[in-house]
Scaffold this active site. Structure first.
Site, PDB file in Angstrom:
ATOM      1  N   GLN A 196      27.734 -48.041  -7.331  1.00  0.00           N
ATOM      2  CA  GLN A 196      27.826 -48.725  -8.628  1.00  0.00           C
ATOM      3  C   GLN A 196      26.452 -48.932  -9.261  1.00  0.00           C
ATOM      4  O   GLN A 196      26.343 -49.607 -10.295  1.00  0.00           O
ATOM      5  CB  GLN A 196      28.528 -50.084  -8.471  1.00  0.00           C
ATOM      6  CG  GLN A 196      29.951 -50.002  -7.957  1.00  0.00           C
ATOM      7  CD  GLN A 196      30.900 -49.281  -8.905  1.00  0.00           C
ATOM      8  OE1 GLN A 196      30.601 -49.072 -10.091  1.00  0.00           O
ATOM      9  NE2 GLN A 196      32.052 -48.885  -8.394  1.00  0.00           N
ATOM     10  N   CYS A 212      40.441 -50.020  -4.141  1.00  0.00           N
ATOM     11  CA  CYS A 212      40.728 -49.519  -2.801  1.00  0.00           C
ATOM     12  C   CYS A 212      41.529 -50.513  -1.961  1.00  0.00           C
ATOM     13  O   CYS A 212      41.955 -50.202  -0.874  1.00  0.00           O
ATOM     14  CB  CYS A 212      39.444 -49.120  -2.092  1.00  0.00           C
ATOM     15  SG  CYS A 212      38.721 -47.654  -2.839  1.00  0.00           S
ATOM     16  N   THR A 229      34.046 -25.635   5.286  1.00  0.00           N
ATOM     17  CA  THR A 229      33.639 -24.812   4.156  1.00  0.00           C
ATOM     18  C   THR A 229      33.234 -25.708   2.992  1.00  0.00           C
ATOM     19  O   THR A 229      33.965 -26.608   2.607  1.00  0.00           O
ATOM     20  CB  THR A 229      34.796 -23.888   3.726  1.00  0.00           C
ATOM     21  OG1 THR A 229      35.155 -23.095   4.848  1.00  0.00           O
ATOM     22  CG2 THR A 229      34.395 -23.004   2.573  1.00  0.00           C
ATOM     23  N   ALA A 276      31.774 -40.962  -1.593  1.00  0.00           N
ATOM     24  CA  ALA A 276      30.946 -42.008  -1.011  1.00  0.00           C
ATOM     25  C   ALA A 276      31.610 -42.610   0.232  1.00  0.00           C
ATOM     26  O   ALA A 276      30.928 -43.061   1.146  1.00  0.00           O
ATOM     27  CB  ALA A 276      30.674 -43.091  -2.045  1.00  0.00           C
ATOM     28  N   THR A 277      32.933 -42.611   0.265  1.00  0.00           N
ATOM     29  CA  THR A 277      33.613 -43.157   1.443  1.00  0.00           C
ATOM     30  C   THR A 277      33.237 -42.348   2.681  1.00  0.00           C
ATOM     31  O   THR A 277      32.888 -42.912   3.722  1.00  0.00           O
ATOM     32  CB  THR A 277      35.143 -43.164   1.232  1.00  0.00           C
ATOM     33  OG1 THR A 277      35.449 -44.108   0.211  1.00  0.00           O
ATOM     34  CG2 THR A 277      35.883 -43.542   2.503  1.00  0.00           C
TER      35      THR A 277
END
Lengths: 395, 382
Positions: B184, B327, B240, B74-75
């Site tokens: 979330q 994080c 890739t 998601a980052t």
């Protein structure tokens, strides 16, 4: 600019507007069919008007509604309608955005004021919106014969824009004409026959004849996959699978092998007729096409037909194979049909099948076995399912 | 050092891999090593399965397969969406809006656009429940606003943002795109992607593998691709493909959504049980709101002890939880969300986040409370 969401779809009826007294029945059937196809969009609502219907999205995804309407018989065309603030600038911007997704083409703008007290004329807006589209896209104006008409309906509170006209499938709403049983072999022709029958308003159930263990479970799965593909046009398509192995073995043991296929065909029609009566179906549908294989000669068809009082409809009887394949590709059954699993007719195939059978000869061969109890046994072994997509193990 | 049977209450940070996902992983990793873009059968087989996964993800999210791009998480998805839209639409305006309580992958991306690329960003404040006020958004919108990012569920205290109301305001008052971080929310609260232009999802928050995410992009959204370098993912993301991870996303999401109702019910019960215990403790304040909140996150503060001491104490007893968004955990900054809620120093310094899942049990909740009470009794300032 945010991607706009349609508020509703305008659905234009097909041929059914021609119907007189039955009209109401046809239109209600169409409404039911659209709703059945929209189970993935439960908040959507369908409102029926005289010569069109409105499908309100109520926040449901636009593409789900477009897919559903694209697959529903009885619709000649439909358009998505996008609401916007009734200010010229916003309307221009939305028109540009709705048109910028289209291939370069000719267009015109058609504004209608529902509220005639608005401080501008329709022609003012036609010009202004047309100018904006002309400047900001590569479309060209043609007010006489445009490929796309930008329709704008405006009142004091909202402007409604629609641009693209999506073609519908035409035909009649499935279920509005009656119900029939289609013999689905797994080949290319029978799914096309089923599709064409549905297009003319027949609701269908399918019957498949299997010869386990000579035919594999994959052959049945293939028929289920075909049924799933056809259920785009009629949700919850039921498939009955009747095992005919014992009957086939008996035929090949006791009857002249050249007559085996034609005898098996007659028994299949007998079984299908009994099943049709159980299921209140009024006709049988087959994928037979004249002259394609031995059992599809005029003589064979008449000998086979003789065992049933139900009409046997053959929607592709006069189609060339290539025409059938073209439809099969369009409805995406072709790639399934060509999967290499044997069906029950390709087993025990003989070198010299009879191509021009005479009824008396066939009857003489048929009485060599006591088929009545065997037919009952076949029906007793029948399995009925509404196939659903199988999730692969890795998903 | 490590405890053999830890009690895991950090499911907001990451989750154990679902056994069925793990099984497919173990089965496929040794066999399907070919490049999914390769034209030989080895590549085609895995390529076809990845596309089936994409179709399944699309179906489950009620979007179209071509709107689904697989990412490393998601980052990356948040970075790609925010920067990609910013760079492709800068000619229309350089103003953007987000909330002051986003995940750092959103906040730091906006900071970077602000500091290094000359964009102007409005950070919406939050109320005492960590929720933005739609009227603040309405006021912040400008003719040159090109993107609004609002998370669906806050990752520190669980607040559900009024996303639908916000979208309506954006649609009515501006031409900005709308992006939401669904990390979330998926599998935990009802979601509806039909009204968003872009969204991000993560696999490892819903019992999938790490290094796997999805970015949803509606057609018509003007975006510059962040990672150039190949035809993969329709040119949206070069490199890739991490084919097996992409393949597993389909199953991960299906499992998460299949069991969603059961998970929500059992986690809600656990959450209520913990809340009841906490309400009876003096010196404990619950930071998560009472309503419009994900039951999977319960944040509370111990007023007479710091988070650090409590975390050590829990850790020594084999109970794993966090003080805030993981994080940011190594920078000793207080929680972004609680800071924005202006809760005061004591609540800020003593905050703990319990990340629940359906794998947790009532006994584990009771154990957590017992250890907490013991710790507070032993070390809490009178």
């Amino acid at each position: 600019m945010a991607v706009p969401n349609a508020q509703h779809a305008i659905v234009r009826f097909g041929e059914l507007t021609l119907k007189g007294l039955n009209r109401r029945v046809f239109v209600q059937q169409l409404r039911t069919n659209i709703l059945r196809r929209l189970t993935a969009a439960p908040k959507a609502k369908v409102i029926v008007k005289y010569d069109h219907a409105l499908v309100f999205l109520n926040g449901e995804p636009e593409h789900v509604v477009i897919d559903a309407l694209t697959d529903t018989f009885g619709i000649s065309s439909f358009s998505m309608v996008y609401p916007c603030v009734p200010e010229l600038e916003s309307v221009c911007e939305m028109a540009v955005q709705l048109l910028s997704g289209e291939e370069p083409c000719t267009f015109k703008v058609d504004t209608r004021r529902k509220d005639k007290t608005l401080a501008f004329t329709s022609v003012d807006w036609d010009k202004a919106v047309g100018g904006a589209v002309l400047r900001q896209t590569s479309h060209k104006v043609d007010i006489h014969d445009p490929q796309i008409t930008v329709r704008i309906e405006v009142d004091a509170r909202t402007a409604y824009l629609s641009v693209k006209v999506y073609p519908g499938l035409g035909g009649m709403p499935v279920g509005s004409i009656g119900k029939a049983l289609v013999l689905l072999s797994g080949g290319i022709d029978s799914p096309v026959a089923a599709y064409l029958a549905m297009k003319r308003g027949l609701e269908i159930e399918a019957v498949h004849f299997a010869s386990p263990p000579y035919t594999s479970p994959q052959a049945v799965r293939k028929v289920y996959d075909l049924a799933i593909q056809l259920s785009r046009y009629q949700p919850h398509l039921i498939v009955h699978t009747i095992p005919v192995t014992d009957l086939q073995l008996e035929l090949y043991a006791k009857a002249n092998p050249s007559y085996a296929v034609i005898l098996l065909r007659r028994h299949m029609i007998r079984l299908a007729t009994r099943l049709a009566k159980q299921r209140s179906a009024q006709a049988l549908i087959t994928g037979e096409s004249l002259g394609q294989v031995a059992s599809q000669s005029m003589e064979s068809m008449s000998v086979i037909q003789a065992v049933t009082e139900l009409p046997v409809l053959r929607p592709v009887v006069a189609f060339d194979k290539l025409d059938i394949i073209a439809i099969a590709k369009k409805i995406d059954t072709y790639r399934i049909s060509i999967e290499p699993y044997a069906d029950c007719c390709t087993l025990f195939s003989v070198v010299n099948p009879i191509t021009r059978p005479r009824l008396n000869d066939v009857l003489a061969e048929e009485v060599k076995i006591d088929y009545e109890p065997m037919l009952e046994a076949c029906l007793a072994g029948m399995e009925t399912q509404t196939p659903v997509t199988q999730t692969a193990d890795y998903l | 050092m490590s405890n053999l049977n830890p009690i895991y209450f950090d499911h907001v940070s990451s989750t154990p891999v679902h056994p069925e996902v793990l099984k497919t992983l173990q089965e496929f990793y040794p066999i399907h090593y070919a490049n999914a873009e390769a034209l030989h059968d080895g590549g085609k087989v895995i390529g076809t399965m990845v596309e089936a996964s994409r179709e399944q993800v699309a179906k489950l999210l009620k979007v179209k397969p071509e709107w689904v791009t697989f990412t490393s998480g998601a980052t990356e998805a948040n970075n790609a969406i925010i920067k990609g839209i910013a760079f492709a639409n800068a000619h229309r305006g350089k103003h953007m809006i987000t909330t002051s309580v986003e995940h750092s992958s959103v906040l730091d991306t906006y900071k970077q656009l602000e500091e290094d690329f000359g964009f102007e960003v409005t950070y919406l404040p939050v109320d005492s429940n960590g929720r933005i006020r739609p009227e603040d958004l309405k006021q912040a919108l400008r003719p040159d606003t090109i993107l609004v990012s609002i998370m669906h569920v806050n990752n520190e205290i669980g607040t559900v943002m009024p996303v639908e109301t916000c979208v309506k305001i954006i649609r009515d008052h501006s031409k900005a795109y709308f992006h939401t971080d669904e990390v979330q929310a998926i599998g935990k609260v009802p979601f509806d992607l039909s009204y968003v232009d872009a969204a991000s999802l993560s696999a490892h928050k819903i019992n999938g593998v790490k290094g796997s995410g999805v970015m949803i992009l509606k057609p018509g959204v003007k975006i510059l691709s962040l990672i150039s370098g190949g035809q993969q993912e329709n040119g949206r993301r070069g490199g890739t493909a991490n084919a097996i991870h992409n393949l597993l996303f389909g199953k991960t999401l299906r499992l998460a959504l299949d069991d969603q109702q059961n998970h929500i019910a059992s986690v809600t019960a656990l959450n209520q049980r913990l809340r009841q215990h906490l309400r009876q403790m003096p010196n404990v304040v619950i930071n998560s709101p009472e309503t419009e909140v994900s039951p999977f996150i319960l944040n509370f503060s111990v007023l007479n002890l710091t988070s650090e001491v409590l975390l050590n104490w829990f850790n020594a007893h084999g109970i794993y939880l966090s003080a805030q968004s993981t994080c940011n955990s190594k920078q000793h900054h207080p929680s972004i969300t609680l800071s924005a809620m202006k809760v005061g120093t004591k609540r800020l310094n003593g905050a703990l986040r319990v990340g629940l899942s359906a794998l947790n049990t009532p006994d584990e909740i009771d154990r957590l409370v017992a250890v907490l009470q013991e710790g507070v009794a032993k070390y809490g300032r009178p």
